[in-house]
Design a protein around this motif. Structure first.
Motif, PDB file in Angstrom:
ATOM      1  N   GLY A  49     -27.806  31.088  -5.995  1.00 47.25           N
ATOM      2  CA  GLY A  49     -27.187  32.199  -6.702  1.00 47.25           C
ATOM      3  C   GLY A  49     -26.234  33.030  -5.862  1.00 47.25           C
ATOM      4  N   SER A  50     -26.114  32.698  -4.589  1.00 48.00           N
ATOM      5  CA  SER A  50     -25.198  33.427  -3.713  1.00 48.00           C
ATOM      6  C   SER A  50     -23.851  32.703  -3.662  1.00 48.00           C
ATOM      7  CB  SER A  50     -25.788  33.573  -2.308  1.00 48.00           C
ATOM      8  OG  SER A  50     -25.961  32.305  -1.701  1.00 48.00           O
ATOM      9  N   VAL A  51     -22.915  33.304  -2.951  1.00 43.92           N
ATOM     10  CA  VAL A  51     -21.582  32.734  -2.775  1.00 43.92           C
ATOM     11  C   VAL A  51     -21.334  32.595  -1.277  1.00 43.92           C
ATOM     12  CG1 VAL A  51     -19.109  33.240  -2.998  1.00 43.92           C
ATOM     13  CG2 VAL A  51     -20.625  33.579  -4.944  1.00 43.92           C
ATOM     14  N   GLU A  52     -20.737  31.476  -0.886  1.00 46.74           N
ATOM     15  CA  GLU A  52     -20.367  31.216   0.506  1.00 46.74           C
ATOM     16  C   GLU A  52     -18.853  31.123   0.581  1.00 46.74           C
ATOM     17  OE1 GLU A  52     -21.626  28.033   3.938  1.00 46.74           O
ATOM     18  OE2 GLU A  52     -21.326  27.272   1.914  1.00 46.74           O
ATOM     19  N   ALA A  53     -18.288  31.647   1.669  1.00 48.12           N
ATOM     20  CA  ALA A  53     -16.844  31.557   1.857  1.00 48.12           C
ATOM     21  C   ALA A  53     -16.521  31.371   3.326  1.00 48.12           C
ATOM     22  CB  ALA A  53     -16.155  32.821   1.342  1.00 48.12           C
ATOM     23  N   VAL A  54     -15.433  30.686   3.577  1.00 43.89           N
ATOM     24  CA  VAL A  54     -14.836  30.622   4.906  1.00 43.89           C
ATOM     25  C   VAL A  54     -13.488  31.310   4.784  1.00 43.89           C
ATOM     26  CG1 VAL A  54     -13.867  29.146   6.696  1.00 43.89           C
ATOM     27  CG2 VAL A  54     -16.050  28.545   5.635  1.00 43.89           C
ATOM     28  N   LEU A  55     -13.296  32.343   5.596  1.00 46.81           N
ATOM     29  CA  LEU A  55     -12.074  33.142   5.568  1.00 46.81           C
ATOM     30  C   LEU A  55     -11.325  32.967   6.874  1.00 46.81           C
ATOM     31  CD1 LEU A  55     -13.682  36.496   4.340  1.00 46.81           C
ATOM     32  CD2 LEU A  55     -12.796  34.624   2.925  1.00 46.81           C
ATOM     33  N   GLN A  56     -10.017  32.839   6.790  1.00 48.46           N
ATOM     34  CA  GLN A  56      -9.193  32.690   7.979  1.00 48.46           C
ATOM     35  C   GLN A  56      -7.980  33.596   7.851  1.00 48.46           C
ATOM     36  OE1 GLN A  56      -7.511  28.705   8.883  1.00 48.46           O
ATOM     37  NE2 GLN A  56      -9.353  28.489  10.125  1.00 48.46           N
ATOM     38  N   GLY A  57      -7.698  34.342   8.916  1.00 44.28           N
ATOM     39  CA  GLY A  57      -6.540  35.227   8.917  1.00 44.28           C
ATOM     40  C   GLY A  57      -6.574  36.146  10.118  1.00 44.28           C
ATOM     41  N   SER A  58      -5.734  37.166  10.075  1.00 49.00           N
ATOM     42  CA  SER A  58      -5.718  38.156  11.152  1.00 49.00           C
ATOM     43  C   SER A  58      -6.949  39.049  11.007  1.00 49.00           C
ATOM     44  CB  SER A  58      -4.450  39.010  11.051  1.00 49.00           C
ATOM     45  OG  SER A  58      -4.528  39.863   9.910  1.00 49.00           O
ATOM     46  N   PRO A  59      -7.324  39.770  12.055  1.00 52.20           N
ATOM     47  CA  PRO A  59      -8.463  40.690  11.937  1.00 52.20           C
ATOM     48  C   PRO A  59      -8.298  41.694  10.798  1.00 52.20           C
ATOM     49  CG  PRO A  59      -7.877  40.399  14.243  1.00 52.20           C
ATOM     50  CD  PRO A  59      -6.814  39.716  13.430  1.00 52.20           C
ATOM     51  N   GLU A  60      -7.091  42.177  10.585  1.00 46.77           N
ATOM     52  CA  GLU A  60      -6.837  43.139   9.516  1.00 46.77           C
ATOM     53  C   GLU A  60      -7.021  42.497   8.141  1.00 46.77           C
ATOM     54  OE1 GLU A  60      -4.586  42.445  12.007  1.00 46.77           O
ATOM     55  OE2 GLU A  60      -5.003  44.204  13.243  1.00 46.77           O
ATOM     56  N   GLN A  61      -6.500  41.293   7.982  1.00 41.87           N
ATOM     57  CA  GLN A  61      -6.653  40.585   6.708  1.00 41.87           C
ATOM     58  C   GLN A  61      -8.127  40.327   6.401  1.00 41.87           C
ATOM     59  OE1 GLN A  61      -4.050  37.385   7.966  1.00 41.87           O
ATOM     60  NE2 GLN A  61      -2.789  37.675   6.128  1.00 41.87           N
ATOM     61  N   LEU A  62      -8.874  39.915   7.423  1.00 34.15           N
ATOM     62  CA  LEU A  62     -10.290  39.613   7.223  1.00 34.15           C
ATOM     63  C   LEU A  62     -11.080  40.870   6.889  1.00 34.15           C
ATOM     64  CD1 LEU A  62     -10.890  36.934   9.992  1.00 34.15           C
ATOM     65  CD2 LEU A  62     -10.285  36.615   7.588  1.00 34.15           C
ATOM     66  N   ALA A  63     -10.752  41.981   7.526  1.00 31.38           N
ATOM     67  CA  ALA A  63     -11.428  43.243   7.217  1.00 31.38           C
ATOM     68  C   ALA A  63     -11.169  43.643   5.770  1.00 31.38           C
ATOM     69  CB  ALA A  63     -10.965  44.341   8.180  1.00 31.38           C
ATOM     70  N   GLU A  64      -9.926  43.509   5.318  1.00 27.79           N
ATOM     71  CA  GLU A  64      -9.590  43.846   3.929  1.00 27.79           C
ATOM     72  C   GLU A  64     -10.303  42.923   2.947  1.00 27.79           C
ATOM     73  OE1 GLU A  64      -5.641  44.886   2.561  1.00 27.79           O
ATOM     74  OE2 GLU A  64      -4.999  45.011   4.654  1.00 27.79           O
ATOM     75  N   MET A  65     -10.366  41.642   3.270  1.00 25.27           N
ATOM     76  CA  MET A  65     -11.019  40.691   2.372  1.00 25.27           C
ATOM     77  C   MET A  65     -12.519  40.957   2.310  1.00 25.27           C
ATOM     78  SD  MET A  65     -10.325  38.276   0.271  1.00 25.27           S
ATOM     79  CE  MET A  65     -11.394  37.287  -0.759  1.00 25.27           C
ATOM     80  N   CYS A  66     -13.140  41.228   3.438  1.00 23.67           N
ATOM     81  CA  CYS A  66     -14.579  41.511   3.443  1.00 23.67           C
ATOM     82  C   CYS A  66     -14.887  42.788   2.666  1.00 23.67           C
ATOM     83  CB  CYS A  66     -15.111  41.589   4.873  1.00 23.67           C
ATOM     84  SG  CYS A  66     -15.233  39.961   5.658  1.00 23.67           S
ATOM     85  N   ALA A  67     -14.049  43.794   2.789  1.00 28.07           N
ATOM     86  CA  ALA A  67     -14.236  45.023   2.010  1.00 28.07           C
ATOM     87  C   ALA A  67     -14.124  44.711   0.519  1.00 28.07           C
ATOM     88  CB  ALA A  67     -13.211  46.079   2.422  1.00 28.07           C
TER      89      ALA A  67
END
Length: 102
Positions: A49-67
């Motif tokens: 029931g959970s979701v898994e993701a692999v994210l790739q980008g700059s630290p700023e992009q990753l922070a925005e995506m995680c938020a």
């Protein structure tokens, strides 16, 4: 936002999102948001029931995506976001895709 150029620093994160995140269009919304931010990688539902993701980008992009993963979709009730840094070397993704349930 655009994806980092091939010579810019790139970071990769493995993310697990737990809570009510399936059956509400969460993965497709993730694809739209990641694409808008220039984040690459993939997202999939897990059998628990959970979701898994692999994210790739700059630290700023990753922070925005995680938020966004926590608060960006009003229909989702995120209880926990687990983020793990993936150490290089790692494959470089060209886009962000929705994967089938695993």
């Amino acid at each position: 936002m655009e994806s980092p150029a091939r010579d810019e620093p790139l970071e990769t994160r493995l993310v697990y999102v737990r809570g009510q995140v399936q059956g509400i269009g969460y993965r497709q919304a993730c694809v739209r948001r990641a694409t808008a931010l220039g984040v690459t990688g993939w997202v999939c539902n897990l059998m628990d029931g959970s979701v898994e993701a692999v994210l790739q980008g700059s630290p700023e992009q990753l922070a925005e995506m995680c938020a966004w993963l926590i608060d960006g979709m009003s229909a989702a009730l995120v209880e926990e976001l687990q983020v793990t840094a993936v150490q290089p070397p790692f494959a470089r993704f060209d886009s962000f895709e929705r994967m089938p349930t695993v």
